[in-house]
Design an enzyme around this catalytic site. Structure first.
Site, PDB file in Angstrom:
ATOM      1  N   GLU A  51      -7.447   0.640  -4.274  1.00  0.00           N
ATOM      2  CA  GLU A  51      -7.411   0.551  -2.807  1.00  0.00           C
ATOM      3  C   GLU A  51      -8.710   0.044  -2.169  1.00  0.00           C
ATOM      4  O   GLU A  51      -8.679  -0.853  -1.334  1.00  0.00           O
ATOM      5  CB  GLU A  51      -7.015   1.910  -2.221  1.00  0.00           C
ATOM      6  CG  GLU A  51      -5.530   2.178  -2.434  1.00  0.00           C
ATOM      7  CD  GLU A  51      -5.136   3.633  -2.284  1.00  0.00           C
ATOM      8  OE1 GLU A  51      -5.965   4.437  -1.827  1.00  0.00           O
ATOM      9  OE2 GLU A  51      -3.994   3.963  -2.641  1.00  0.00           O
TER      10      GLU A  51
ATOM     11  N   LYS B  65       2.466  11.389  -3.446  1.00  0.00           N
ATOM     12  CA  LYS B  65       1.419  10.683  -4.195  1.00  0.00           C
ATOM     13  C   LYS B  65       0.469  11.661  -4.885  1.00  0.00           C
ATOM     14  O   LYS B  65      -0.128  11.347  -5.907  1.00  0.00           O
ATOM     15  CB  LYS B  65       0.654   9.794  -3.215  1.00  0.00           C
ATOM     16  CG  LYS B  65      -0.332   8.840  -3.841  1.00  0.00           C
ATOM     17  CD  LYS B  65      -0.802   7.858  -2.794  1.00  0.00           C
ATOM     18  CE  LYS B  65      -1.929   6.984  -3.270  1.00  0.00           C
ATOM     19  NZ  LYS B  65      -2.297   6.016  -2.234  1.00  0.00           N
TER      20      LYS B  65
ATOM     21  N   ASP C 243     -13.455   4.577   2.094  1.00  0.00           N
ATOM     22  CA  ASP C 243     -12.017   4.708   2.356  1.00  0.00           C
ATOM     23  C   ASP C 243     -11.636   6.186   2.368  1.00  0.00           C
ATOM     24  O   ASP C 243     -11.540   6.815   1.317  1.00  0.00           O
ATOM     25  CB  ASP C 243     -11.252   3.947   1.254  1.00  0.00           C
ATOM     26  CG  ASP C 243      -9.747   3.995   1.451  1.00  0.00           C
ATOM     27  OD1 ASP C 243      -9.281   4.687   2.379  1.00  0.00           O
ATOM     28  OD2 ASP C 243      -9.023   3.332   0.675  1.00  0.00           O
TER      29      ASP C 243
ATOM     30  N   ASP D 174       0.883  -1.160   0.000  1.00  0.00           N
ATOM     31  CA  ASP D 174       0.000   0.000   0.000  1.00  0.00           C
ATOM     32  C   ASP D 174       0.924   1.214   0.000  1.00  0.00           C
ATOM     33  O   ASP D 174       1.563   1.517   1.009  1.00  0.00           O
ATOM     34  CB  ASP D 174      -0.881  -0.029   1.260  1.00  0.00           C
ATOM     35  CG  ASP D 174      -1.638   1.278   1.471  1.00  0.00           C
ATOM     36  OD1 ASP D 174      -1.658   2.119   0.551  1.00  0.00           O
ATOM     37  OD2 ASP D 174      -2.216   1.445   2.568  1.00  0.00           O
TER      38      ASP D 174
END
Ligand code: AMP
Length: 608
Positions: free
Chosen positions: A171, A69, A194, A6
């Protein structure tokens, strides 16, 4: 052996299947969570990664890259990139519109994939130490709404770190795998909510007998806990200015310190009702001391948190489900520790949210499970994804003909038969299009090619077109002339990876222009019908017009002229009226032709 990773905005994790169980691996200090932070020392020596780098964030913010990211696969000039670049204390080079964004440190350029590769390389080294063996294959997760460039850049980061990247996995799907692995026997539909540091993803999945099917997915790559930290930090800055009106508030170190204090306070307020923020020597010898209550935080965070609602409702709508059709809403991501986020998820999905999953670890666990599926260590589990936009072909009049609708589960296949618009046409152009608008010109073109077929009279050729999307989202288009069997197969790029901004804009546009689009389609279809009717009527008149009365013939000629006039205009009602009037006027003619055809048929059979 394949590892699951992850690669998070804030923290990253790595794990592997061991004796049939997914386990996350710790670094030499025993920590499983590696801060996604890279510090570049001034002397040009090797960068520091993880916890040691995170410690440098306060001391040398301009040399410490966090939240990289947010920039991976980004291009200069995109709105979100410009906003993000303004928000980080390190230098982001986004001056050339359209060029990939990079980070500048002491005149040296570092790309986001290179910086991410440092994080991945550290995870790799830590995992190799923990396992006592070399590893080279990995599954890496990305937000469901990452676009193709972002996915490709993530893959490149993995390769730079020395991995063969076996799969890029969404994800929320990973989180659902973790949730679902314990419930393999059950059939249920769940929403995975999420909410992390930088992104929000909502996916609705159906789990049954080891089959994981994504029914819908929605989200925002620029919505997360960081946004809450920022508003709280701005509030702290305001208080700081009130207390010390003369102090310099532009220092990057002060701003980083405030951000850090804001995040810490936010986290504490997930359990406490009130907390004290203290920043020693914030203004010379003076310290900033402030009290923040949970109510205050919630008031500040409300607009950010509320933005999740739209994405949840949209996913439910796309999946054609009501909250009561679901069995659970599973919370993952660090920000779902906030009571107000839990309350919102509960309110939208009309149930107590499921908090059985570890908010920081569920995604990484899912990556490990997917790695296990690929390596064969996990059996009886299959994962299915969905198409973010509809896929189809251009047909007559520039209209979009959908073969695979949006949100279809992949792998999938669909086909349709097409014909020639002109007599003796020798080839047909297959134009593959993606999008939700009625007109091809408003959608995205994925590619085009020609298929040849035997010349045939108008509408007589039969070309079968089949779309096939494999488990990796790759679209294969097959076109075949059914008469000769001649076929062409063309592989197009991914049908699944589309930039989130493009998906969002496409859907918003399709809603905004729904009425006009619908009208335009009807007008074009009416024109096509009218244009088909004209030669058919002419043909019938030539064949059997002599059997009509002079008035009947004149009436048909008049209606034909009316239709021609309507065809020259833009009015759909006028066109429809002219078409149906011509239809009425040719009733007798049609009957005569029908009777003739019947007589012919009976004569052929020898009945008359
Ligand atoms: P993730 O991207 O899933 O690692 O989540 C990171 C985000 O979760 C960051 O914005 C953190 O500030 C936030 N977070 C972590 N722990 C808590 C907590 N106890 N309360 C509120 N937010 C938290």
């Amino acid at each position: 052996m394949i590892v699951g990773i992850d690669l998070g905005t804030t923290n990253s994790l790595i794990g592997v299947m061991e004796a049939g169980f997914p386990v996350l691996l710790a670094d030499a200090e025993g920590r499983r969570l590696t801060p996604s932070v890279v510090y570049f020392p001034a002397d040009g020596s090797a960068p520091l990664v993880g916890a040691p780098a995170a410690r440098m964030r306060l001391l040398e913010p301009a040399r410490t890259v966090h939240s990289v990211k947010r920039f991976i696969g980004a291009r200069s000039g995109e709105d979100s990139t410009t906003t993000d670049a303004a928000r980080v204390p390190y230098e982001v080079d986004d001056a050339t519109p359209g060029a990939p964004v990079s980070m500048r440190m002491d005149g040296r350029i570092h790309t986001p994939e290179e910086i991410s590769s440092h994080i991945l390389a550290k995870l790799k080294t830590d995992a190799e130490r923990a396992l006592g063996q070399m590893i080279s294959r990995a599954v890496i997760t990305v937000p469901a709404y990452f676009n193709e460039a972002q996915r490709a850049a993530t893959r490149r980061a993995g390769e730079l770190a020395g991995f063969k990247v076996e799969r890029i996995l969404n994800e929320p799907t990973a989180a659902a795998l973790t949730y679902g692995l314990e419930r393999l026997g059950e059939k249920s539909r769940v929403a995975v909510f999420d909410f992390g540091g930088g992104t929000f993803d909502l996916s609705i999945l159906e789990l049954s007998d080891g089959l994981f099917q994504v029914l819908a997915t929605n989200g925002n790559t620029h919505l997360g806990g960081d946004d809450i930290d920022r508003v709280l930090a701005a509030q702290l800055l305001e208080r700081f200015q009130e207390q010390f009106p003369a102090a310099d508030v532009t220092s990057p170190i002060l701003l980083s310190t405030l951000r850090d204090a804001a995040e810490r306070a936010k986290m504490l307020l997930s359990t406490a009702m009130e907390t004290r923020v203290e920043i020693p020597f914030a203004a010379g010898a003076e310290s900033l001391v402030a009290t923040i209550t949970r109510d205050e935080l919630e008031w500040l965070a409300r607009p950010t948190v509320e933005r999740c609602r739209f994405h949840c409702l949209r996913a439910l709508e796309d999946a054609k489900l009501k909250p009561s059709d679901l069995q659970a809403v599973v919370l993952v991501g660090g920000s779902t520790r906030m009571p107000m986020v839990r309350a919102l998820a509960g309110e939208i999905f009309e149930r107590e949210p499921d908090t059985t999953q570890h908010p920081d670890e569920a995604v990484a666990m899912g990556a490990v499970i997917q790695a296990g599926i690929l390596s064969g260590a996990v059996q009886n589990v299959t994962l299915l994804d969905v198409t973010p936009l509809s896929l189809g072909l251009e047909t007559f009049g520039g209209l979009m003909n959908v073969l695979i609708p949006r949100n279809s589960t992949i792998p999938t296949k669909a086909g349709e038969m097409f014909t020639n618009a002109a007599a003796n046409q020798r080839a047909m152009r297959i134009h593959v299009v993606q999008g939700e608008r009625e007109m091809v010109r408003d959608n995205f073109s994925l590619g085009q090619f020609e298929i040849e077929f035997e010349p045939a009279p108008r509408y007589q050729a039969r070309v079968g077109v089949q779309f096939e999307i494999d488990a990796n989202g790759l679209l294969k288009v097959l076109a075949r002339d059914t008469k000769t069997g001649l076929e062409r197969v063309v592989e197009l790029k991914s049908a699944v990876d589309v930039a989130d901004e493009r998906v969002g804009k496409m859907i918003a546009d399709s809603v905004e222009h729904a009425f006009d689009d619908f009208h335009e389609r009807r007008l074009i279809e009416a024109r096509l019908k009218a244009n088909e009717m004209k030669p058919a009527v002419r043909h019938a008149l030539d064949a059997a017009g002599s059997e009509l009365s002079a008035e009947e013939r004149a009436d048909i000629e008049r209606r034909l002229a009316d239709l021609n006039r309507a065809l020259g205009g833009e009015s759909l009602p006028a066109l429809q009226e002219a078409t149906s009037a011509l239809d009425d006027a040719t009733q007798t003619l049609a009957t005569i032709l029908m009777e003739r055809a019947m007589e012919d048929a009976l004569r052929k059979k020898g009945v008359i």
